[in-house]
Scaffold this motif. Sequence first.
Motif, PDB file in Angstrom:
ATOM      1  N   SER C 462      39.114  30.367  34.502  1.00  0.00           N
ATOM      2  CA  SER C 462      38.159  31.209  33.793  1.00  0.00           C
ATOM      3  C   SER C 462      38.620  32.658  33.742  1.00  0.00           C
ATOM      4  O   SER C 462      38.323  33.375  32.790  1.00  0.00           O
ATOM      5  CB  SER C 462      36.787  31.114  34.458  1.00  0.00           C
ATOM      6  OG  SER C 462      36.800  31.754  35.710  1.00  0.00           O
ATOM      7  N   ILE C 463      39.380  33.086  34.769  1.00  0.00           N
ATOM      8  CA  ILE C 463      39.879  34.459  34.778  1.00  0.00           C
ATOM      9  C   ILE C 463      40.865  34.657  33.633  1.00  0.00           C
ATOM     10  O   ILE C 463      40.826  35.638  32.899  1.00  0.00           O
ATOM     11  CB  ILE C 463      40.574  34.757  36.124  1.00  0.00           C
ATOM     12  CG1 ILE C 463      39.580  34.673  37.274  1.00  0.00           C
ATOM     13  CG2 ILE C 463      41.237  36.124  36.093  1.00  0.00           C
ATOM     14  CD1 ILE C 463      38.549  35.744  37.285  1.00  0.00           C
ATOM     15  N   ARG C 577      40.173  33.517  49.110  1.00  0.00           N
ATOM     16  CA  ARG C 577      39.036  33.654  48.248  1.00  0.00           C
ATOM     17  C   ARG C 577      38.604  32.255  47.885  1.00  0.00           C
ATOM     18  O   ARG C 577      39.406  31.430  47.477  1.00  0.00           O
ATOM     19  CB  ARG C 577      39.506  34.377  46.997  1.00  0.00           C
ATOM     20  CG  ARG C 577      38.475  35.179  46.276  1.00  0.00           C
ATOM     21  CD  ARG C 577      39.135  35.647  45.024  1.00  0.00           C
ATOM     22  NE  ARG C 577      39.700  36.989  45.180  1.00  0.00           N
ATOM     23  CZ  ARG C 577      38.996  38.100  44.917  1.00  0.00           C
ATOM     24  NH1 ARG C 577      37.741  38.021  44.572  1.00  0.00           N
ATOM     25  NH2 ARG C 577      39.583  39.272  45.018  1.00  0.00           N
ATOM     26  N   TRP C 579      36.671  30.232  45.316  1.00  0.00           N
ATOM     27  CA  TRP C 579      36.116  30.453  43.977  1.00  0.00           C
ATOM     28  C   TRP C 579      34.909  29.559  43.748  1.00  0.00           C
ATOM     29  O   TRP C 579      34.870  28.457  44.168  1.00  0.00           O
ATOM     30  CB  TRP C 579      37.176  30.180  42.918  1.00  0.00           C
ATOM     31  CG  TRP C 579      38.304  31.110  43.047  1.00  0.00           C
ATOM     32  CD1 TRP C 579      39.476  30.878  43.689  1.00  0.00           C
ATOM     33  CD2 TRP C 579      38.371  32.448  42.565  1.00  0.00           C
ATOM     34  NE1 TRP C 579      40.275  31.974  43.630  1.00  0.00           N
ATOM     35  CE2 TRP C 579      39.629  32.961  42.947  1.00  0.00           C
ATOM     36  CE3 TRP C 579      37.505  33.257  41.846  1.00  0.00           C
ATOM     37  CZ2 TRP C 579      40.031  34.232  42.642  1.00  0.00           C
ATOM     38  CZ3 TRP C 579      37.918  34.521  41.544  1.00  0.00           C
ATOM     39  CH2 TRP C 579      39.162  35.017  41.942  1.00  0.00           C
TER      40      TRP C 579
END
Lengths: 457, 271, 579
Positions: C462-463, C577, C579
């Motif tokens: 999505s980034i 991280r 997500w």
Amino acid sequence: MTTAYFLILALLTVSWFLVGRQRASSIAGADPASLHSLPSYHGLFLAALICLPMILIFIVGAPLAERYIEARAFSGLDPATISDELGRSAVLRDIQSVLAGNYAGTATPELTTAASAYSSAASITSWLLLIAGIAAALVAAMFGFRLIGPEFRARNSVERLVKYILLACSAIAVLTTVGIVFSVVFETIQFFSKVNPIDFLFGLQWSPQTAIRADQVGSSGAFGIVPLVTGTLLITVIAIAVAGPLGLFAAIYMAEYASPRTRSIVKPILEILAGIPTVVLGFFAALTVAPFIRGSGESIGLSVSSESALAAGLVMGMMIIPFVSSLSDDVINAVPQSLRDGSYAMGATKSETIKKVILPAALPGIVSAFMLAISRAVGETMIVVMAAGLAANLTFNPLEAVTTFTVQIKTILVGDQEFDSAKTLSAFALGFVLFFFTLVLNFIALQIVKRYREQYD
Amino acid sequence: MNMLSEVDVEKKLYPAPDQPKAKMKGDNVSVFYGAKQALFGVSLDVPEKMVTALIGPSGCGKSTFLRCLNRMNDTISICRVTGNITLDNRDIYDPKIDVVQLRARIGMVFQKPNPFPKSIFENVAYGPRIHGLVKDKHHLDEIVEKSLQRAGLFTEVKDRLHESGTGLSGGQQQRLCIARAIAVSPEVILMDEPCSALDPIATAKVEELIDELRENYTIVIVTHSMQQAARVSQRTAMFHLGNIVEVGDTEMMFTSPTEKRTQDYITGRFG
Amino acid sequence: MTDIASTNDIPVTDTPRDALVKKRYRAERRFKFYGIAAIVLTALFLSVVLLDVLFKGIPAFSEYRLDLKVVADQALLDPQKTGDRTTLLAGNYDKIIRDALAAQFPDVTTRADRRALNGLLSSGAADDFRRMVSNNPSLVGQELTVPVLLSDDADQFLKGYQTNEIVLKGTGTLTQTLNGDAYALRSSGDDFGKAFQEIQAFLFQRLDRLHTEIARLEKTLQGMEGDAAESLRGQVDTYKAEAETLNARISDANTAIELDDKLPSLLVNVNGGTIKATQISPAGVDGTKLITPKSAEPASPGSWSILTLVTPESNRRVQDQAATWLEQLKASGTIERGFATRFFTSGDSREPELAGIRGALIGTLWTLAVTLILCLPLGVGAAIYLEEFAPKNRLTEVIEININNLAAVPSIVFGLLGLAMFLNFFDLPRSAPLVGGLVLALLVMPTIIIASRAALRSVPPSIKEAALGVGASHQQAIFHHVLPLAMPGIMTGTIIGMAHALGETAPLLMIGMVAFIVDIPGGITDASTVLPVQIYLWSDLPEVAFQAKTAAAILVLLVFLFVMNAAAIMLRRRFERRW
């Protein structure tokens, strides 16, 4: 010379990057959006136009220049002294030390002329190279400069170049393999022109000492790899006998029984063990384990060699435990929970589920883990170099000294070598066998793992 | 401002009888994912400065069609698009068209809010920077502020422009994504179920925003919710199994659909 | 409640099925035990390795130094009084130090003794003195106390690695009778009776050991033929003869025992001197002096002692005479144990007490620098290409399979590549960090590619889509958004790869990084070695002191590895991280 060339290259690159960026900005004027690409892309485009031809000219030009310089230097010399590679490099060394002013003794007049010819040729060619490089770069940059404009797609060009650079990066990996294959294959072919491949593969004696000079007294060498195969096999079998059960049981416990807390303690232990350099384990094997085995063997009346296969094998087994356990852990975890649930629902105990359901399901993965472990053990060098022997004994007694492929390669190639002797070449032949054996093993193992994963994905 | 909204209301209440000018046109568009065909020769006009809603059951091809409009399908290597899509009568699949510039003209907002894990300011400033729309620092601040204002987010975030965009609530994140999209001054904004991950209050805010944006932008929105389509759009296209079943003014569609399938769908009989 | 339960329950009688369940549970426990045992064994092995290295290595971090009072004699250091650094560096510091040491032992007169005394000192003993004076010429002519490094043997003796020592304080009054060179010592207590028993016990022990050895050899001899058997038989006969003589020596509990160099040494410290016993009986010892006692007066109880060096002199590198000198220096308080900074500041040496790992550390640094500079951009570049740009075709597949296989190729094969390609084909310098770095870069590149790809893949699509959605080009989306987000993962993989490179030895042996190199390398083309190779080189040397050095170098290597891995773990924890 090289330094100066690349310094100028760097300077030109940076300055033309700035020029390009400035030019694009000024074309755009008050409306930066009128450009197709950002000004910095125009700058990068010009920088690449500077860089590429200059690097190209250097890559092509430098070896040519070197050849020309040498030809000029050798032209006044006695052809006899420069008839072979050895003589030529000796003369070149002399010339260089004359030029550096630290030549031991007084130089002969021929040498002095050769040296001056060398230095003048060197300065001519380096100037030529520099001028050619700069000229080509400037031509390219001028061409690029004219392209700069609102419609010019500098970004696309730069990105295409970047993509090729990235492609080249991944090509390095392939080139490495090609390099390995070439390095071993050529020498191996040469080796087989001196030694019959049948003798190599089926000979029962390995003693690579060969006479260096023709008139020297010495054996002609025996290049039968059977003792090496059995030695490698013996140590590998011991190692797998240790690492197989220990690694597998550790993996089963970690995957099926251990609480997250236990896992968080045990996993680092295995990782630390995996991270210990093999030279450390070799030291431990040679100075602690081997004397211990010898001592305890003698106390029960066995005669144990101080470099026994057992010591090397045991420590190597310990080394590959984390390898086996982490690979097995992965494949056991990949077995879907539904299979476990099915078994539990029928009233099976945990161990029954593991033995009857999970292990059979994970079998291909475990087999490949073992194959990778074997390939690791076969290729391991330092432990055997330090703890196993050099004597190529054809034996299956783990208390005796045996030798392995890696030990022989290391022993033959470390220190001074005659490049074309059968002894040196034999090391490459051993490397060839080692490389292809492990390659096939790895390839099959990785394919099995891949298919296994696809099955459960 | 008041004047304009009156005009808006008028437009909504009394749609012009003649077809408005088409900003984008899709003609006989088919999409294949490898051997699988997802769209079967779809043709659709997107009228300028209006909201066009694409509705239909899941897997009907509405998102696929949306992604064709700014060539996002290019990023999927096995995807193949045939047919003709134009923007201002120019074929966007023309090899001479730079896809990057195309996407600067056709912005996109995604199903799940996907702010970059950077500051709010950087999120909005990114687009103008890469497109070279920025003259100087001051100009950039202006663009960011204006975009955030248009997205109705500025008052909420003006004190924390340099905090991470991922720290905002879902609805704020989605409005940030809209601000990010309008920062490059696109002509068309594509929205792929922009409210599906939001709660009703956030949804209401985003819908309000969409309605305001219509004034300056051409909007295509994919939505799952009939009510949403009815609330925000002027035109609606009903997709089913990779085909368009019916296209028309939203009001007409929801009051007197000509197709039975449309009627079934909007009354909730399938979907 | 109980009633209902019992009526509805499965019968609790001892049915065969019940026995089976028990058996199954036993099997379950057994199976679980195997798992625990495997883990415990592995952990045990790891701790044995680490503790073994630790115990062997710790002593090498300290060294014994002698604080010697010397006069920086102008005539020996700078006869022309130039005060010039070069002259001062060339001065004869060794002589000053040797003379100062000899002055402490007036007994030492013969050449042989002096040589033995000088043998206590390292060949680099004068280095500190030389540095002091050459850095500060005003010291010339002054009296100074300089630290003097002892030889490795003396160092080992003082650390207690040459022999165990037993000290018996005298309980009676000791009288000495001098007869020519021979001293006869008698105590009014039973001091020598105890010492006598010790020696006897030692003899018995040795006899025992001889008998087992004879039995073992005779067992091996059974069924053996030929030359080997012949030589073994000879060995057995020698042992038997030795056992005979031993038997004779200890047949009588009260006869004096001759102390030869195959028995522990008995040294009697009395009145500031030391007498070495040559013969012992329960009544007393006869012996010769090693250091002349200051007086012949009887010594009161507690003022004298018997020092037993348990390891026989013939099995020791430090002889009794030298041991006595060292004991005396130790007693005078001029010997001190200090941290061996030299281990970190000097290069390799043939003398264990002078050898250090600085050269190897710097060599490692250069090598790893080359490796990092090459393999990080190349590895990340390759990963980006394969993950983001590569078309899904056969070529890509080949590259992928190839990278996975390359990660499992034995490291020594990379050494062959380095030898054949970089040294023989491209004519790069041997033993240089440049080539070492190249080889290691190729070696760890697959690791970095695989880790980087995993890191890139973990960034949610999505980034990238968001960036593409605002009109970023594919490359802008990757370089501006995906790559920075993947960076922690890439760095973690890189650190792990570098740790792998740091511990790698075999390929570097192939490209000649095994030479004995004293100088600290100054660049990537200087001949040098690296830490693991230094460990390998030292482990091969015969001097016992080098064993400790090897273990100490291993400790340093392990500390580096530990720090790198800890950094990788921290990085992963900190930037991981979800997500």
